[in-house]
Design a protein around this motif. Structure first.
Motif, PDB file in Angstrom:
ATOM      1  N   MET A  83       0.828  -1.208   0.000  1.00  0.00           N
ATOM      2  CA  MET A  83       0.000   0.000   0.000  1.00  0.00           C
ATOM      3  C   MET A  83       0.864   1.261   0.000  1.00  0.00           C
ATOM      4  N   ILE A  84       0.316   2.310  -0.577  1.00  0.00           N
ATOM      5  CA  ILE A  84       1.068   3.570  -0.699  1.00  0.00           C
ATOM      6  C   ILE A  84       0.498   4.578   0.291  1.00  0.00           C
ATOM      7  N   TYR A  85       1.340   5.099   1.177  1.00  0.00           N
ATOM      8  CA  TYR A  85       0.882   6.125   2.124  1.00  0.00           C
ATOM      9  C   TYR A  85       0.764   7.463   1.401  1.00  0.00           C
ATOM     10  N   LEU A  86      -0.378   8.121   1.547  1.00  0.00           N
ATOM     11  CA  LEU A  86      -0.500   9.514   1.097  1.00  0.00           C
ATOM     12  C   LEU A  86      -0.291  10.394   2.318  1.00  0.00           C
ATOM     13  N   LYS A  87       0.593  11.382   2.197  1.00  0.00           N
ATOM     14  CA  LYS A  87       0.932  12.225   3.345  1.00  0.00           C
ATOM     15  C   LYS A  87       0.128  13.514   3.335  1.00  0.00           C
ATOM     16  N   ASN A  88      -0.295  13.947   4.549  1.00  0.00           N
ATOM     17  CA  ASN A  88      -0.975  15.238   4.664  1.00  0.00           C
ATOM     18  C   ASN A  88       0.060  16.353   4.836  1.00  0.00           C
ATOM     19  N   THR A  89      -0.437  17.591   4.895  1.00  0.00           N
ATOM     20  CA  THR A  89       0.460  18.754   4.941  1.00  0.00           C
ATOM     21  C   THR A  89       1.396  18.720   6.142  1.00  0.00           C
ATOM     22  N   GLN A  90       0.862  18.305   7.303  1.00  0.00           N
ATOM     23  CA  GLN A  90       1.703  18.254   8.513  1.00  0.00           C
ATOM     24  C   GLN A  90       2.818  17.231   8.332  1.00  0.00           C
ATOM     25  N   GLN A  91       2.479  16.102   7.753  1.00  0.00           N
ATOM     26  CA  GLN A  91       3.488  15.063   7.538  1.00  0.00           C
ATOM     27  C   GLN A  91       4.534  15.534   6.518  1.00  0.00           C
ATOM     28  N   ILE A  92       4.085  16.200   5.484  1.00  0.00           N
ATOM     29  CA  ILE A  92       5.034  16.710   4.477  1.00  0.00           C
ATOM     30  C   ILE A  92       5.949  17.760   5.108  1.00  0.00           C
TER      31      ILE A  92
ATOM     32  N   VAL B 141       4.867  10.767  -1.626  1.00  0.00           N
ATOM     33  CA  VAL B 141       6.238  11.253  -1.441  1.00  0.00           C
ATOM     34  C   VAL B 141       7.174  10.093  -1.781  1.00  0.00           C
ATOM     35  N   PHE B 142       8.102  10.345  -2.680  1.00  0.00           N
ATOM     36  CA  PHE B 142       9.030   9.278  -3.082  1.00  0.00           C
ATOM     37  C   PHE B 142      10.353   9.888  -3.515  1.00  0.00           C
ATOM     38  N   THR B 143      11.359   9.022  -3.624  1.00  0.00           N
ATOM     39  CA  THR B 143      12.656   9.493  -4.099  1.00  0.00           C
ATOM     40  C   THR B 143      12.768   9.282  -5.604  1.00  0.00           C
ATOM     41  N   ILE B 144      13.551  10.141  -6.223  1.00  0.00           N
ATOM     42  CA  ILE B 144      14.029   9.924  -7.588  1.00  0.00           C
ATOM     43  C   ILE B 144      15.541   9.958  -7.464  1.00  0.00           C
ATOM     44  N   GLU B 145      16.193   8.843  -7.795  1.00  0.00           N
ATOM     45  CA  GLU B 145      17.619   8.694  -7.473  1.00  0.00           C
ATOM     46  C   GLU B 145      18.371   7.917  -8.534  1.00  0.00           C
ATOM     47  N   PRO B 146      18.386   8.441  -9.774  1.00  0.00           N
ATOM     48  CA  PRO B 146      19.016   7.694 -10.858  1.00  0.00           C
ATOM     49  C   PRO B 146      20.486   7.380 -10.594  1.00  0.00           C
ATOM     50  N   MET B 147      20.838   6.113 -10.835  1.00  0.00           N
ATOM     51  CA  MET B 147      22.228   5.657 -10.828  1.00  0.00           C
ATOM     52  C   MET B 147      22.585   5.451 -12.299  1.00  0.00           C
ATOM     53  N   ILE B 148      23.569   6.199 -12.772  1.00  0.00           N
ATOM     54  CA  ILE B 148      23.890   6.206 -14.203  1.00  0.00           C
ATOM     55  C   ILE B 148      25.334   5.748 -14.391  1.00  0.00           C
ATOM     56  N   ASN B 149      25.499   4.748 -15.273  1.00  0.00           N
ATOM     57  CA  ASN B 149      26.832   4.206 -15.544  1.00  0.00           C
ATOM     58  C   ASN B 149      27.373   4.748 -16.867  1.00  0.00           C
ATOM     59  N   ALA B 150      28.689   4.977 -16.894  1.00  0.00           N
ATOM     60  CA  ALA B 150      29.322   5.401 -18.151  1.00  0.00           C
ATOM     61  C   ALA B 150      29.329   4.242 -19.155  1.00  0.00           C
ATOM     62  N   GLY B 151      29.399   3.007 -18.659  1.00  0.00           N
ATOM     63  CA  GLY B 151      29.364   1.824 -19.528  1.00  0.00           C
ATOM     64  C   GLY B 151      27.982   1.197 -19.525  1.00  0.00           C
TER      65      GLY B 151
END
Ligand code: MF3
Ligand code: CO
Ligand code: CO
Length: 254
Positions: A1-10, A203-213
């Motif tokens: 399940m995905i938690y939706l956060k309210n303003t206080q939590q954000i 609320v989630f992360t975006i955290e691309p790991m990018i390789n040169a190869g």
């Protein structure tokens, strides 16, 4: 399940996220050739504690029989992709150093990472680092209620691959805030119009790991450190992002 956060939590996730970001600002001033990653981690640990927070990574239990993570940060150098364990390794001129900090402040998690260039980095490293940060921002700019997770991954993937780099598949962004790793999983590659539909309060992360190869990765024997399979350089940036109506807010700014 995905938690939706309210303003206080954000608000609380933002406070935690700001602390994590300030921690990276501080560590940048200490990042010079000769310092060990254990020394950097110690500075991070002291800063987090002094500010009344805890490091989420310290004692964190992954899966697969690895020991609890022993650091207050993850520090990954050059071909190390993520989850490098702080230790005796010394920073050298020309290194690409990824530092990932997750704070728990007042019960809420903020998760952010940057790649730092130490001294004279080879041209491909500079380009990789810049492309990775830009790809994260292009992914973030897709975030709004009604958009799809695949829109984020697609924006990142098309930009990065046009530069000749590749997107790591084995690790993804994640819901965050109330727990360290929540749903949904947020891939950094994908097709537009596919995947979970974003809602206000996610609320989630975006955290691309990018390789040169190529995008393949392997584990070192310590059970944590992930390296590129082909030995090429890797870069990562991470923000914690909230879906706010028809836009987004980055919660991990200083
Ligand atoms: N902060 C990392 C992330 O972005 C997770 C690190 S878990 C650890 O999700 F155990 F390796 F520290
Ligand atoms: Co994360
Ligand atoms: Co992180």
């Amino acid at each position: 399940m995905i938690y939706l956060k309210n303003t206080q939590q954000i608000d609380k996730i933002r406070r935690s996220g700001q602390l994590a970001s300030r921690c990276l600002d501080l560590i940048e001033t200490h990042l010079k050739p000769g310092i060990t990653t254990a020394e950097l981690d110690k500075i991070i640990a002291v800063f987090i504690k002094k500010n009344g927070a805890k490091a989420a990574t310290l004692g964190y239990k992954g899966g697969g029989g690895a020991p609890p993570f022993p650091g207050s940060s993850c520090i990954s150098i050059n071909d190390q992709v993520v989850h490098g364990i702080p230790g005796p390794m010394t920073i050298k001129d020309g290194d690409l150093v990824k530092i990932d900090v997750t704070t728990i402040l007042d019960g809420f998690f903020g998760d952010t990472a940057r790649t730092f260039m130490v001294g004279q980095v080879p041209k491909v490293g500079v380009e990789l680092c810049q492309a990775t940060q830009k790809s994260m921002m292009l992914g973030i700019e897709q975030v709004k209620a009604g958009a799809r997770l695949g829109d984020i991954g697609h924006a990142i993937q098309t930009y990065v691959e046009a530069k000749g780099f590749s997107v790591v598949r084995a690790f993804v962004g994640h819901g965050v805030g109330i727990k360290f790793h929540e749903l949904p999983n947020v891939p950094h590659h994908g097709s537009p119009g596919t995947g979970y539909r974003l809602k206000s309060g996610m609320v989630f992360t975006i955290e691309p790991m990018i390789n040169a190869g190529n995008y393949e990765v392997e584990y070192l024997n310590d059970g944590w450190t992930v390296v590129t399979a082909d030995g090429s350089l890797s870069a990562q940036f991470e923000h914690t992002v909230a879906v706010v109506g028809s836009s987004y807010e980055i919660l991990t700014l200083s």
